[in-house]
Design a protein around this motif. Structure first.
Motif, PDB file in Angstrom:
ATOM      1  N   SER A   1       2.708   6.226  -3.450  1.00 38.95           N
ATOM      2  CA  SER A   1       2.759   7.507  -2.748  1.00 38.95           C
ATOM      3  C   SER A   1       2.416   8.407  -3.607  1.00 38.95           C
TER       4      SER A   1
ATOM      5  N   ASP B   1       5.474   2.012   1.478  1.00 38.62           N
ATOM      6  CA  ASP B   1       3.995   2.168   1.849  1.00 38.62           C
ATOM      7  C   ASP B   1       3.334   1.020   1.510  1.00 38.62           C
ATOM      8  N   GLU B   2       2.367   0.518   2.552  1.00 42.96           N
ATOM      9  CA  GLU B   2       1.871  -0.679   2.263  1.00 42.96           C
ATOM     10  C   GLU B   2       0.724  -0.765   0.964  1.00 42.96           C
ATOM     11  N   SER B   3       0.323   0.447   0.659  1.00 46.00           N
ATOM     12  CA  SER B   3      -0.409   0.386  -0.610  1.00 46.00           C
ATOM     13  C   SER B   3       0.388   0.236  -1.760  1.00 46.00           C
TER      14      SER B   3
END
Length: 303
Positions: free
Chosen positions: A217, A212-214
């Motif tokens: 999750s 996930d780019e952030s």
């Protein structure tokens, strides 16, 4: 020691061993027969989730809600007054996550309320509260950890159903659920007007999350499903009766769901991590080969 004394000693030892084996066999047969009789004559230990997975391959909210609304309704008692079921209220007072990191505890506070007129009719010593906590993808409960009797002696029984593979990452696993059976007899007998509360603390663990780019999750855990089951005297034998709160009368907790922010890998870092992992594994392999060839004091043959 003479030969005669030696033979007598061996003879008595053999008799003692045979007696111990015979006593153990009789004890095992007695325990097995008693267990079989209890399981045949009573449904007190039957798990709701076991019945669910006999009809469905995996856990989905829509399938589970259909199971609870239609198939499970056949277990409700038909030979008792209708106002019995109206008098039972099960609600979640509080739902929260305790701890930090990838290993936390889900804390639940559950309140049981029964109408005063219904309490004398219930067989208090044979009633139990059933709590089913459905878990989302990315979170699991360790069934081996929950089998520790010292940590969970307050429960009559507890089991994990669904995907119990502890090694799978989130994107390769399926959902699971934990079912608690709590003895409610003593609490029903001494219940006050505001009901009685049960506090549950469920240890949970996070799986490896997809990229996930952030870098995180988020998984959400909802309120558990709750029932009360009592064994009552039927016309011919005891029958197991389920009591559920009507959907329109369920009290909501202060937090209907709790969110768990789990660290996840970033796609931009995948190449760098792969290179570092490969170099580390290669250097470790070369170190082992070098140590085995030059530091062990043995020579390696050409073959």
């Amino acid at each position: 020691m003479s030969t005669l004394q030696y033979n007598r000693l061996c003879f008595h030892l053999k008799l003692a061993i045979l007696w111990m084996l015979f006593s153990g066999a009789v004890f095992c047969i007695h325990v097995f027969a008693s267990t079989t009789e209890v399981e045949t004559n009573s449904d007190a230990g039957k798990f709701i989730m076991k019945s669910y997975f006999e009809n469905y391959e995996s856990l989905h909210d829509s399938s589970f809600e259909d199971f609870m609304a239609h198939q499970l309704s056949s277990s409700l008692c038909q030979g008792i007054p209708d106002n019995w079921n109206v008098g039972v209220r099960l609600s979640v007072r509080e739902l929260s996550l305790v701890g930090e990191g990838s290993h936390r505890h889900l804390s639940s506070s559950i309140r049981l309320q029964i109408a005063a007129a219904s309490i004398p009719k219930l067989p208090a010593h044979l009633c139990e509260v059933i709590v089913i906590q459905r878990l989302p993808l990315g979170v699991f409960a360790d069934p081996f950890e929950l089998q520790n009797p010292h940590k969970h002696k307050a429960f009559r029984d507890i089991a994990v159903f669904g995907d119990t593979n502890l090694e799978l990452p989130s994107f390769q696993s399926n959902r699971s659920a934990v079912e608690f059976h709590i003895d409610a007899g003593f609490n029903i007998l001494f219940m006050q007007n505001n009901g009685t509360e049960f506090n549950l603390l469920l240890p949970l663990h996070a799986r490896y999350q997809p990229l996930d780019e952030s870098g995180y999750s988020v998984v959400e855990i909802g309120e558990p499903d709750m029932l009360m089951r009592c064994s009552v005297e039927g016309k011919q034998h005891k029958q197991s009766c389920l009591f559920m709160s009507p959907p329109n009368e369920k009290a909501k907790s202060t937090s209907a769901t709790v969110a768990w922010k789990i660290p996840a890998g970033m796609k931009a870092h995948a190449g760098f991590v792969s290179v570092i992992t490969f170099v580390t594994a290669l250097l470790s392999t070369l170190s082992i080969v070098y140590a085995s060839m030059f530091l062990s004091g043995t020579k390696v043959s050409k073959t």
